[in-house]
Scaffold this active site. Sequence first.
Site, PDB file in Angstrom:
ATOM      1  N   ASN A   8       0.755  -1.059  -0.053  1.00  0.00           N
ATOM      2  CA  ASN A   8       0.010   0.094   0.143  1.00  0.00           C
ATOM      3  C   ASN A   8       0.692   1.349  -0.131  1.00  0.00           C
ATOM      4  O   ASN A   8       1.440   1.518   1.049  1.00  0.00           O
ATOM      5  CB  ASN A   8      -0.948  -0.155   1.423  1.00  0.00           C
ATOM      6  CG  ASN A   8      -1.926   1.005   1.285  1.00  0.00           C
ATOM      7  OD1 ASN A   8      -1.919   1.959   0.347  1.00  0.00           O
ATOM      8  ND2 ASN A   8      -2.885   0.893   1.960  1.00  0.00           N
ATOM      9  N   ARG A  89      -2.235  -1.849  -3.724  1.00  0.00           N
ATOM     10  CA  ARG A  89      -3.695  -1.105  -3.557  1.00  0.00           C
ATOM     11  C   ARG A  89      -3.472   0.048  -4.512  1.00  0.00           C
ATOM     12  O   ARG A  89      -2.435   0.625  -4.587  1.00  0.00           O
ATOM     13  CB  ARG A  89      -3.529  -0.866  -2.157  1.00  0.00           C
ATOM     14  CG  ARG A  89      -4.755   0.014  -2.183  1.00  0.00           C
ATOM     15  CD  ARG A  89      -4.990   0.713  -0.712  1.00  0.00           C
ATOM     16  NE  ARG A  89      -6.198   1.189  -0.616  1.00  0.00           N
ATOM     17  CZ  ARG A  89      -6.566   2.072   0.591  1.00  0.00           C
ATOM     18  NH1 ARG A  89      -6.045   1.787   1.542  1.00  0.00           N
ATOM     19  NH2 ARG A  89      -7.955   2.468   0.494  1.00  0.00           N
ATOM     20  N   HIS A 178     -12.245   2.310  -0.714  1.00  0.00           N
ATOM     21  CA  HIS A 178     -12.269   1.195   0.371  1.00  0.00           C
ATOM     22  C   HIS A 178     -13.040   0.045   0.229  1.00  0.00           C
ATOM     23  O   HIS A 178     -13.302  -0.837   1.207  1.00  0.00           O
ATOM     24  CB  HIS A 178     -13.088   1.865   1.565  1.00  0.00           C
ATOM     25  CG  HIS A 178     -12.474   3.248   2.300  1.00  0.00           C
ATOM     26  ND1 HIS A 178     -13.056   4.135   2.770  1.00  0.00           N
ATOM     27  CD2 HIS A 178     -10.982   3.565   2.287  1.00  0.00           C
ATOM     28  CE1 HIS A 178     -12.224   5.029   3.289  1.00  0.00           C
ATOM     29  NE2 HIS A 178     -11.040   4.756   3.096  1.00  0.00           N
ATOM     30  N   ARG A 238     -11.718  15.820   5.076  1.00  0.00           N
ATOM     31  CA  ARG A 238     -12.486  16.127   3.853  1.00  0.00           C
ATOM     32  C   ARG A 238     -13.966  16.185   4.175  1.00  0.00           C
ATOM     33  O   ARG A 238     -14.432  15.762   5.048  1.00  0.00           O
ATOM     34  CB  ARG A 238     -12.512  14.847   2.907  1.00  0.00           C
ATOM     35  CG  ARG A 238     -11.336  14.634   2.172  1.00  0.00           C
ATOM     36  CD  ARG A 238     -11.131  13.125   1.501  1.00  0.00           C
ATOM     37  NE  ARG A 238     -10.002  12.296   2.110  1.00  0.00           N
ATOM     38  CZ  ARG A 238     -10.001  11.063   1.868  1.00  0.00           C
ATOM     39  NH1 ARG A 238     -10.809  10.174   1.128  1.00  0.00           N
ATOM     40  NH2 ARG A 238      -8.989  10.323   2.485  1.00  0.00           N
ATOM     41  N   GLU A 379      -7.050  -4.828   4.797  1.00  0.00           N
ATOM     42  CA  GLU A 379      -7.116  -4.436   3.452  1.00  0.00           C
ATOM     43  C   GLU A 379      -5.941  -5.620   2.664  1.00  0.00           C
ATOM     44  O   GLU A 379      -6.108  -5.719   1.772  1.00  0.00           O
ATOM     45  CB  GLU A 379      -6.914  -3.187   3.155  1.00  0.00           C
ATOM     46  CG  GLU A 379      -8.056  -2.325   3.652  1.00  0.00           C
ATOM     47  CD  GLU A 379      -7.832  -0.888   3.820  1.00  0.00           C
ATOM     48  OE1 GLU A 379      -6.858  -0.674   4.807  1.00  0.00           O
ATOM     49  OE2 GLU A 379      -8.477  -0.065   3.523  1.00  0.00           O
TER      50      GLU A 379
END
Length: 392
Positions: A8, A89, A178, A238, A379
């Site tokens: 990642n 990823r 995600h 955000r 993940e």
Amino acid sequence: MSKILSINAGSSSLKFKLYSMPAEVVLVSGLVDRIGHDDCIFSYHVGSKEYKSTQPIKNHTEGVKLVIDALLDSGVIEDKSEIIGVGHRVSHGGRYYTKSVEINHDVQQKIADLASVSPLHNPVNLLGIEAFEKLLPSAKEVAVFDTSFHSTIPPKAYMYALPYEYYEKYGIRRYGFHGQSHQYIYSEVNRRYGKDYSDKVISCHLGNGASICAIKNGKSVNTSMGFTPLAGLVMGTRSGDVDPNILPFLAEKEHLSANDIRQMLNHKSGLLGISGISNDVRDILKAESAGNQRAKLALAVYVHQIQHYIAAYTADLNGIDTLVFTAGVGEHSAPIRHRVCAGLTYLGVKIDESANKDNDIDISEADSRVKVLVIPTDEELIIARETAKIIG
Ligand code: ADP
């Protein structure tokens, strides 16, 4: 038994895990942090042993070299060729990729093209891919996209009510992100509790970035992020959803360029924007306890928005069997889970406060109509599984 690396890559970091597959055993996990600085921190675990060092690292290629050398030096591998696959990823697969894919030059070009819609992530994901291509050419590389798990979302949920030509011309639609995390959460609910609890799952990934996903029989049917990872929930910095007309209004009043607006929405908004304190839920909870009214407001808006999406997705699923909290806030913050669930009693959500405080996996009361779970996301495991599947 084969060894697969899960990668990642962020703008200044490289997270990695080496798996033995198909056993899904983690052999090494680590992080190269502060890439581009003189005091880059490299840390990794082999079993219970932890290694840590600080050194200057100029770029991702140097970071990858450090990782490969550490794997060799620690004796986890004897030769680089033992690593048969590297899964990356990749944030945005756009309309090109609905599944993970083995990387070749065409794939690299498409990932690069998608930088126009994913300027923060796709280019740095590509840096990781290029570094491994250079330093570990014997391994096959696989791209595992954040967006792929959401390719099952139906048109009624992915279309924006904008002129249709923009959908055709630029692929403007909801993609969602995600995906690796929501896919892992579904697989864990199904593995642990079976079909009775996994037909209608709502997965809340509440980290610095945050999204909610409605999952029906293992397939994403809606998710809160959109064309980019800015939409939906209030996040660390955000904004999540805003009335789109606010943007031209501010552009005129404050003389902001498109880039100024992008910066404001991505980096100066969310919890940080409302509270003026921090993007970190822990700091804001502390400030709220000390009587700070903007901290209190920021958390109220944050929780309210999560509740709205859970309600909307219960409607999308025509019910809910299981509600899952995951990622930094979801896994660790009992007060946030408590506040979210306190507004969901109409759904029959009842949590056991002591299990919630202890961050237990199952935090639902015995008579709760909805199972409420806290599951640490993984993940990297989804990336390793997808890579193993693709390279066979
Ligand atoms: P990312 O989205 O960057 O992968 P994480 O999923 O690790 O991040 O989540 C990071 C966020 O988790 C932090 O910004 C912080 O707000 C939150 N967090 C971590 N631990 C706690 C905690 N104990 N209580 C509240 N929030 C926490």
